[in-house]
Design a protein around this motif. Structure first.
Motif, PDB file in Angstrom:
ATOM      1  N   UNK A  26       5.624   0.082   7.583  1.00 32.73           N
ATOM      2  CA  UNK A  26       5.987   1.237   6.982  1.00 32.73           C
ATOM      3  C   UNK A  26       7.531   1.282   6.600  1.00 32.73           C
ATOM      4  N   UNK A  27       7.910   1.841   5.392  1.00 33.04           N
ATOM      5  CA  UNK A  27       9.107   2.432   5.204  1.00 33.04           C
ATOM      6  C   UNK A  27       9.375   3.529   5.940  1.00 33.04           C
ATOM      7  N   UNK A  28      10.538   4.152   5.629  1.00 32.98           N
ATOM      8  CA  UNK A  28      10.845   5.426   6.175  1.00 32.98           C
ATOM      9  C   UNK A  28      10.440   6.647   5.497  1.00 32.98           C
ATOM     10  N   UNK A  85      -1.622  -5.697  10.416  1.00 37.89           N
ATOM     11  CA  UNK A  85      -0.781  -4.222  10.636  1.00 37.89           C
ATOM     12  C   UNK A  85       0.342  -3.975   9.665  1.00 37.89           C
ATOM     13  N   UNK A  86       0.458  -2.750   9.413  1.00 42.00           N
ATOM     14  CA  UNK A  86       1.132  -2.378   8.463  1.00 42.00           C
ATOM     15  C   UNK A  86       2.313  -2.024   8.765  1.00 42.00           C
ATOM     16  N   UNK A 113      -3.430   0.616  -3.483  1.00 41.79           N
ATOM     17  CA  UNK A 113      -2.696  -0.806  -2.992  1.00 41.79           C
ATOM     18  C   UNK A 113      -2.482  -1.679  -4.382  1.00 41.79           C
ATOM     19  N   UNK A 153       1.677  17.384   9.837  1.00 37.85           N
ATOM     20  CA  UNK A 153       0.760  17.619  10.708  1.00 37.85           C
ATOM     21  C   UNK A 153      -0.284  16.721  10.475  1.00 37.85           C
ATOM     22  N   UNK A 154      -0.572  15.872   9.626  1.00 42.18           N
ATOM     23  CA  UNK A 154      -1.567  15.049   9.431  1.00 42.18           C
ATOM     24  C   UNK A 154      -1.238  13.622   9.692  1.00 42.18           C
ATOM     25  N   UNK A 155      -2.365  12.561   9.829  1.00 43.99           N
ATOM     26  CA  UNK A 155      -2.129  11.332   9.634  1.00 43.99           C
ATOM     27  C   UNK A 155      -2.102  10.643   8.222  1.00 43.99           C
ATOM     28  N   UNK A 156      -1.308   9.565   8.059  1.00 44.32           N
ATOM     29  CA  UNK A 156      -1.096   8.910   6.777  1.00 44.32           C
ATOM     30  C   UNK A 156      -2.586   8.799   6.068  1.00 44.32           C
ATOM     31  N   UNK A 214       1.242  11.420   3.532  1.00 46.18           N
ATOM     32  CA  UNK A 214       1.079  12.027   4.792  1.00 46.18           C
ATOM     33  C   UNK A 214       1.680  13.307   4.583  1.00 46.18           C
ATOM     34  N   UNK A 243       0.606  -1.011   0.076  1.00 48.50           N
ATOM     35  CA  UNK A 243      -0.057   0.075   0.007  1.00 48.50           C
ATOM     36  C   UNK A 243       1.036   1.138  -0.018  1.00 48.50           C
ATOM     37  N   UNK A 285       0.890   5.230   1.103  1.00 52.34           N
ATOM     38  CA  UNK A 285       0.120   6.296   1.882  1.00 52.34           C
ATOM     39  C   UNK A 285       0.874   7.457   1.867  1.00 52.34           C
ATOM     40  N   UNK A 330       4.916   7.141   1.920  1.00 53.09           N
ATOM     41  CA  UNK A 330       5.322   5.625   2.590  1.00 53.09           C
ATOM     42  C   UNK A 330       4.700   4.579   1.746  1.00 53.09           C
ATOM     43  N   UNK A 364      -4.410   6.727   2.808  1.00 51.84           N
ATOM     44  CA  UNK A 364      -4.313   5.938   1.723  1.00 51.84           C
ATOM     45  C   UNK A 364      -4.534   6.401   0.402  1.00 51.84           C
TER      46      UNK A 364
END
Lengths: 116, 113
Positions: B103-105, B100-101, B49, B41-44, B38, B34, B36, B89, B46
């Motif tokens: 994530x990469x950096x 659960x995901x 995928x 100041x916000x969440x990731x 970001x 998937x 994402x 990401x 989608x």
């Protein structure tokens, strides 16, 4: 319902104090996740609930961390005896499952913790 | 161990150009990926995928390519806009029941005017 909400958005605390974060997921979602994100890194999985049952916990979740979802709706994440290394953004996410064929999680905007 | 990583930490593109963000993964058993986005100041959020039985999937202005031979996937954004500036990401679904995901950096995409 406008999405996943988290409270507080920012928390500054002194080392050794306890903090609690709250997450209100999207109302029809039965799955709830907590992630932790440090600057420049991707989110790291902490724990997962399906309804009120906590089904998985990461090795990252030390004994000082506890999460609950008492009625299968909102969730709390408590950190006891905070340490400076706990400083991070704590993200909550929710989804619907099982049966969902996507990995789409809906994230809140996070609760940023700063431990002095 | 298992990891999902990105080749470049930053990418700058001119507005209107196409963007390509790359990601390498190490777990050959991974079968679902998937992307994402970001914003600060916000969440990731989608984006798109892809499952391992596909090598390409298209969305609105975005395309994800999967090369299982070299364990690489990429996100292509067509006609990049200022609103595309964000950290991107790639993530893989874990093998546990929690889905659960991992994530990469992340790659910081900056769109230049």
């Amino acid at each position: 319902d406008t999405g996943v909400s988290q409270d507080p958005r920012h928390k500054i605390t002194k080392r050794g104090q306890n903090v609690t974060f709250r997450c209100d997921p999207i109302s029809e979602h039965n799955r709830l996740y907590w992630y932790r994100q440090t600057l420049g890194q991707g989110p790291e999985f902490l724990t997962y609930f399906q309804n009120e049952a906590q089904l998985e916990k990461s090795r990252l979740l030390s004994d000082r961390f506890s999460a609950e979802r008492p009625k299968g709706s909102f969730s709390t994440l408590e950190i006891q005896r905070t340490e400076q290394g706990d400083s991070a953004m704590y993200l909550c996410a929710s989804s619907w499952g099982p049966g969902s064929n996507t990995g789409e999680l809906f994230f809140g905007e996070g609760s940023r913790l700063t431990v002095l | 161990g298992e990891s999902v990583g990105l080749h470049l930490p930053t990418l700058s593109v001119q507005e209107g150009d196409n963007s390509i963000i790359n990601c390498a993964y190490s777990n050959s058993a991974s079968d679902y990926f998937i992307w994402y986005k970001q914003e600060s100041g916000k969440g990731p959020q989608f984006i798109i995928d892809i499952r391992s039985n596909m090598d390409k999937r298209q969305g609105q202005r975005v395309t994800v390519l999967l090369n299982k031979t070299v364990k690489h996937l990429s996100l292509q954004i067509a006609a990049t806009q200022p609103g595309d500036s964000a950290v991107y990401f790639c993530a893989e679904i874990g093998l546990g029941s929690a889905r659960q995901l991992t994530f990469g950096s992340g790659t910081q995409l900056t769109v230049l005017p």
